[in-house]
Scaffold this motif. Sequence first.
Motif, PDB file in Angstrom:
ATOM      1  N   LEU A 178       0.817  -1.204   0.000  1.00 30.85           N
ATOM      2  CA  LEU A 178       0.000   0.000   0.000  1.00 30.85           C
ATOM      3  C   LEU A 178       0.854   1.259   0.000  1.00 30.85           C
ATOM      4  CD1 LEU A 178      -2.815  -1.049   2.521  1.00 30.85           C
ATOM      5  CD2 LEU A 178      -3.020  -0.778   0.044  1.00 30.85           C
ATOM      6  N   LEU A 179       1.971   1.216   0.711  1.00 27.08           N
ATOM      7  CA  LEU A 179       2.857   2.367   0.713  1.00 27.08           C
ATOM      8  C   LEU A 179       3.445   2.609  -0.684  1.00 27.08           C
ATOM      9  CD1 LEU A 179       4.759   1.880   4.105  1.00 27.08           C
ATOM     10  CD2 LEU A 179       3.101   3.672   3.543  1.00 27.08           C
ATOM     11  N   MET A 180       3.830   1.510  -1.363  1.00 23.66           N
ATOM     12  CA  MET A 180       4.359   1.659  -2.716  1.00 23.66           C
ATOM     13  C   MET A 180       3.277   2.158  -3.673  1.00 23.66           C
ATOM     14  SD  MET A 180       6.968   1.667  -4.541  1.00 23.66           S
ATOM     15  CE  MET A 180       7.965   1.087  -3.170  1.00 23.66           C
ATOM     16  N   ARG A 181       2.052   1.691  -3.469  1.00 21.16           N
ATOM     17  CA  ARG A 181       0.927   2.159  -4.278  1.00 21.16           C
ATOM     18  C   ARG A 181       0.715   3.662  -4.081  1.00 21.16           C
ATOM     19  NH1 ARG A 181      -3.951  -0.333  -6.226  1.00 21.16           N
ATOM     20  NH2 ARG A 181      -5.753   1.071  -6.139  1.00 21.16           N
ATOM     21  N   LEU A 182       0.811   4.106  -2.821  1.00 19.96           N
ATOM     22  CA  LEU A 182       0.644   5.524  -2.513  1.00 19.96           C
ATOM     23  C   LEU A 182       1.774   6.351  -3.124  1.00 19.96           C
ATOM     24  CD1 LEU A 182      -1.372   7.273  -0.969  1.00 19.96           C
ATOM     25  CD2 LEU A 182       0.134   7.132   1.028  1.00 19.96           C
ATOM     26  N   LEU A 217       2.493   9.916 -10.017  1.00 19.32           N
ATOM     27  CA  LEU A 217       1.603  10.211 -11.142  1.00 19.32           C
ATOM     28  C   LEU A 217       1.050  11.633 -11.026  1.00 19.32           C
ATOM     29  CD1 LEU A 217       0.353   9.031 -13.676  1.00 19.32           C
ATOM     30  CD2 LEU A 217      -1.523   8.128 -12.287  1.00 19.32           C
ATOM     31  N   LYS A 218       0.739  12.042  -9.813  1.00 18.93           N
ATOM     32  CA  LYS A 218       0.240  13.393  -9.596  1.00 18.93           C
ATOM     33  C   LYS A 218       1.299  14.424  -9.983  1.00 18.93           C
ATOM     34  CE  LYS A 218      -1.518  16.465  -5.989  1.00 18.93           C
ATOM     35  NZ  LYS A 218      -1.833  16.599  -4.537  1.00 18.93           N
ATOM     36  N   ASP A 219       2.533  14.192  -9.530  1.00 14.41           N
ATOM     37  CA  ASP A 219       3.622  15.111  -9.877  1.00 14.41           C
ATOM     38  C   ASP A 219       3.879  15.112 -11.388  1.00 14.41           C
ATOM     39  OD1 ASP A 219       6.096  16.739  -9.056  1.00 14.41           O
ATOM     40  OD2 ASP A 219       6.982  15.074 -10.186  1.00 14.41           O
ATOM     41  N   PHE A 220       3.759  13.945 -12.024  1.00 15.02           N
ATOM     42  CA  PHE A 220       3.977  13.818 -13.474  1.00 15.02           C
ATOM     43  C   PHE A 220       2.985  14.685 -14.245  1.00 15.02           C
ATOM     44  CE2 PHE A 220       3.362  11.947 -17.617  1.00 15.02           C
ATOM     45  CZ  PHE A 220       4.646  11.575 -18.018  1.00 15.02           C
ATOM     46  N   LEU A 221       1.723  14.640 -13.877  1.00 16.35           N
ATOM     47  CA  LEU A 221       0.699  15.398 -14.596  1.00 16.35           C
ATOM     48  C   LEU A 221       0.788  16.891 -14.296  1.00 16.35           C
ATOM     49  CD1 LEU A 221      -2.347  12.976 -14.133  1.00 16.35           C
ATOM     50  CD2 LEU A 221      -0.946  13.290 -16.180  1.00 16.35           C
ATOM     51  N   GLU A 222       1.081  17.231 -13.065  1.00 19.95           N
ATOM     52  CA  GLU A 222       1.136  18.645 -12.702  1.00 19.95           C
ATOM     53  C   GLU A 222       2.312  19.364 -13.351  1.00 19.95           C
ATOM     54  OE1 GLU A 222       1.173  18.583  -8.483  1.00 19.95           O
ATOM     55  OE2 GLU A 222      -1.032  18.514  -8.291  1.00 19.95           O
ATOM     56  N   ASN A 223       3.391  18.628 -13.671  1.00 20.66           N
ATOM     57  CA  ASN A 223       4.578  19.234 -14.275  1.00 20.66           C
ATOM     58  C   ASN A 223       4.588  19.096 -15.801  1.00 20.66           C
ATOM     59  OD1 ASN A 223       6.163  20.179 -11.905  1.00 20.66           O
ATOM     60  ND2 ASN A 223       6.086  18.012 -11.372  1.00 20.66           N
ATOM     61  N   ASN A 224       3.477  18.617 -16.375  1.00 18.82           N
ATOM     62  CA  ASN A 224       3.309  18.546 -17.840  1.00 18.82           C
ATOM     63  C   ASN A 224       4.462  17.821 -18.522  1.00 18.82           C
ATOM     64  OD1 ASN A 224       0.853  20.043 -17.851  1.00 18.82           O
ATOM     65  ND2 ASN A 224       2.059  21.919 -17.628  1.00 18.82           N
ATOM     66  N   GLU A 277       6.665   9.127 -21.467  1.00 17.47           N
ATOM     67  CA  GLU A 277       7.560   8.740 -20.377  1.00 17.47           C
ATOM     68  C   GLU A 277       6.792   8.241 -19.158  1.00 17.47           C
ATOM     69  OE1 GLU A 277      10.006  12.060 -19.522  1.00 17.47           O
ATOM     70  OE2 GLU A 277      10.916  12.142 -21.521  1.00 17.47           O
ATOM     71  N   LEU A 278       5.490   8.162 -19.261  1.00 22.26           N
ATOM     72  CA  LEU A 278       4.671   7.738 -18.121  1.00 22.26           C
ATOM     73  C   LEU A 278       4.895   6.262 -17.817  1.00 22.26           C
ATOM     74  CD1 LEU A 278       2.434   8.429 -16.094  1.00 22.26           C
ATOM     75  CD2 LEU A 278       0.766   7.795 -17.844  1.00 22.26           C
ATOM     76  N   ILE A 279       5.110   5.926 -16.528  1.00 19.67           N
ATOM     77  CA  ILE A 279       5.283   4.535 -16.090  1.00 19.67           C
ATOM     78  C   ILE A 279       3.926   3.845 -16.054  1.00 19.67           C
ATOM     79  CG2 ILE A 279       6.015   3.066 -14.184  1.00 19.67           C
ATOM     80  CD1 ILE A 279       8.005   5.207 -13.407  1.00 19.67           C
ATOM     81  N   ALA A 280       3.902   2.626 -16.576  1.00 18.50           N
ATOM     82  CA  ALA A 280       2.642   1.892 -16.642  1.00 18.50           C
ATOM     83  C   ALA A 280       2.150   1.544 -15.242  1.00 18.50           C
ATOM     84  CB  ALA A 280       2.823   0.618 -17.454  1.00 18.50           C
ATOM     85  N   PRO A 281       0.884   1.788 -14.933  1.00 10.36           N
ATOM     86  CA  PRO A 281       0.349   1.367 -13.632  1.00 10.36           C
ATOM     87  C   PRO A 281       0.496  -0.128 -13.406  1.00 10.36           C
ATOM     88  CG  PRO A 281      -1.161   2.878 -14.727  1.00 10.36           C
ATOM     89  CD  PRO A 281      -0.100   2.531 -15.720  1.00 10.36           C
ATOM     90  N   SER A 282       0.332  -0.921 -14.472  1.00 11.50           N
ATOM     91  CA  SER A 282       0.432  -2.373 -14.319  1.00 11.50           C
ATOM     92  C   SER A 282       1.844  -2.801 -13.954  1.00 11.50           C
ATOM     93  CB  SER A 282      -0.001  -3.068 -15.611  1.00 11.50           C
ATOM     94  OG  SER A 282       0.808  -2.659 -16.691  1.00 11.50           O
ATOM     95  N   LYS A 306      -8.258  14.087 -10.012  1.00  5.04           N
ATOM     96  CA  LYS A 306      -9.335  13.815  -9.054  1.00  5.04           C
ATOM     97  C   LYS A 306      -9.463  12.323  -8.792  1.00  5.04           C
ATOM     98  CE  LYS A 306     -14.209  14.844  -8.180  1.00  5.04           C
ATOM     99  NZ  LYS A 306     -15.437  15.493  -8.700  1.00  5.04           N
ATOM    100  N   ASN A 307      -9.322  11.525  -9.860  1.00  9.46           N
ATOM    101  CA  ASN A 307      -9.383  10.072  -9.687  1.00  9.46           C
ATOM    102  C   ASN A 307      -8.214   9.579  -8.841  1.00  9.46           C
ATOM    103  OD1 ASN A 307      -8.422   7.222 -11.108  1.00  9.46           O
ATOM    104  ND2 ASN A 307     -10.646   7.370 -10.802  1.00  9.46           N
ATOM    105  N   ILE A 308      -7.006  10.154  -9.089  1.00  8.84           N
ATOM    106  CA  ILE A 308      -5.838   9.775  -8.287  1.00  8.84           C
ATOM    107  C   ILE A 308      -6.067  10.128  -6.824  1.00  8.84           C
ATOM    108  CG2 ILE A 308      -3.399  10.285  -7.896  1.00  8.84           C
ATOM    109  CD1 ILE A 308      -3.116  10.702 -10.901  1.00  8.84           C
ATOM    110  N   SER A 309      -6.649  11.295  -6.610  1.00  7.16           N
ATOM    111  CA  SER A 309      -6.925  11.709  -5.224  1.00  7.16           C
ATOM    112  C   SER A 309      -7.873  10.728  -4.540  1.00  7.16           C
ATOM    113  CB  SER A 309      -7.514  13.121  -5.235  1.00  7.16           C
ATOM    114  OG  SER A 309      -7.837  13.535  -3.932  1.00  7.16           O
TER     115      SER A 309
END
Length: 675
Positions: free
Chosen positions: A332-336, A342-349, A354-359, A412-415
């Motif tokens: 759970l900590l690694m998931r968090l 992911l939040k930092d990735f989107l906010e910094n455009n 280069e996005l890491i796959a969730p899977s 919002k979904n990430i939150s």
Amino acid sequence: MDHTVQEEDILDFRNILLKVFRYRKVFPITLLVCLFCAWFINKYSTPVYKVTTSILVQEDQSLMNPQSVIGQSLFGDQYLIENELGLLKSYQLTYRAISTLDLMVSYYKEEKIRKIDLYKSSPFIIEIDTLHPQLIGAKYSLIFNPDSSFQFTCNEQRCHLYDLFSEKTLQIIPSVKFTDSCRAGEWKETPFFRFRIRFRPGEAFSPKTRYSFVVHSKRQLASEFRDFEAAASSKSSIIMVTAKGDNVNRTVDFLNALSREYLYKGIERKNIVAINTINFIDTQLGEITDSLHHSEDDLQHFKLNKQVINLDFQSQQLYTKMEDLQSKKAELLMRLKYFNYLKDFLENNKDIDELIAPSNMDINEDLLNKLILDLSTMYSERTDAEFNAIKSNPALDAMDNKIKKQKDIILKNISNLADQTNLSLKEIDKQIADIVGQINKLPGTQRDLVGFERKFKLNDDLYTYLLTKRSEMQIAKASNLPINEVIDKASSDQAILVSPRKSINYLIAVFVGLFLPLALIMLYEYFYDRVRDNTDIKNLTDFPLLGHILHSSKDEDAVVFRFPQSLVAESFRTIRTNIRFVLKNDLSNIILVTSCGKGEGKSFVSLNLAIAFAMNGKKVLLINFDLRKPTIHQYLGMESGKGLSLYLCNEIPLQEIIKETNIPGLSFISAGVIP
């Protein structure tokens, strides 16, 4: 009635055939002209060939499948095919393919009617200085001299002065016109260009041969070569890529380069995912390693100081439960941590590629995958639109707003997912607290040992988990291969001639050569407003037709009297006979000959018709009413003198204007003095 209608149809068809037969000499002429045009087009028009390559698209089941980044597997093979088609047709892939080919300069051999593309067969090479501004799209004409020198000219309107290195237009020049000369191998430099010409070994030049070359930019070439077709079969995942061009070898090279870059692009996408995942894991390992070493040292010091080696049975049971909870907490900590990444990735455009796959981080959230899929599609559409639009295009602003809204939805979904994860962490912490309460009831030594073991195990689980994932990513990266494959490469042997289609051109020429004159004849006959034969008169009026007069080739005007055995004389006698059936024999009949224009034969007909009646024993009086330009008296060899004009003025009586002719039975009244 049906018989009459059928007879009229037969007559109309016969009239049409007669009209066509009248112009029969036109058909072979038009047919030959059309066949010559078809031959000219087939021989001198620039041929266009179609070349095809086929690519098999397969769904990648490997760990580094880029589809897991955007969740394409949720939507089946058809969605996969659509995305692969979009990638093949993208501007960026075409640009990459063009960059691998030597297409910056196009070479041509100038002929009188057309020019021949000399791709890879030019006897000379143009070396372009890419650091110097160049004229893009301007044609340079070349004439080589026997002493290895050459003359080149350029006469173009509205040229682009281009920086090939930065791919930017520096200036638009209204017109360029110059003539210059140079020797082979020498650099020629002006504010508009810098290049030199080298001859290929063993190539010979004819002074009469004219060559030309054109410099292109990669952006211009990418836009031009992007006009190809890519389509997938409805029953398979095979994509057929088809391109057309006037040079087979260049088209073949482009399609093979496009296929090659398409396969490389697939490997690059997987490598980007692997590298970014490994970098993310290395960052987390750096944080966990220190904690792991510190907790391990604390555990060892405690065992040495307290002379404790293992836990007793009751402590071991509590520790086992604690170990399971710590493993779940580590996940759970690694998931968090991933959600925060992911939040930092989107906010910094950052770049979506280069996005890491969730899977790859064992996070399987269908909604999140769907949202990232839509975001990736939006980025792809914007990239294509950006290359084909001006900077201030309102459509780009609309796409940016759409991407921003999509990012807000993902954030919002990430939150929400992070909140759910925190709730799960709180639940596990509560369970851990219960076990800790039980551990507190143990003897002090065992209780402290469980605490040290718990801290060490938590860090060790996190470290082991990250190492396992890192090893998986490294193995996957090392074994990356294109999952798709080219089934049939583009080949010049398989090229199909699209234009000109010689046999069809000849068929069209035959059709036009036969039916065009037929159509023109029918139009000409439809708008022809003169009487040509008896049928025209019968169709236009109900008056009886008494006969027709043949064209006279005699120099004599009084044909009936001078040449009584001629066909013209016979035609006048036929009219005389038919008139007798119309006129009443017990009266003095008057016949008027008139027309609406001059030179139409009024005098000729009047004279010969009067002679015909006179020679038949009738007493005939011929009166010339043409008071403007009388001619009948000349035909009879008489003077106009006293005539009709004086009688109408009451200057002389009627008996004085009637004159006898040398033709028995024919009297004549001339027009007299012209008023």
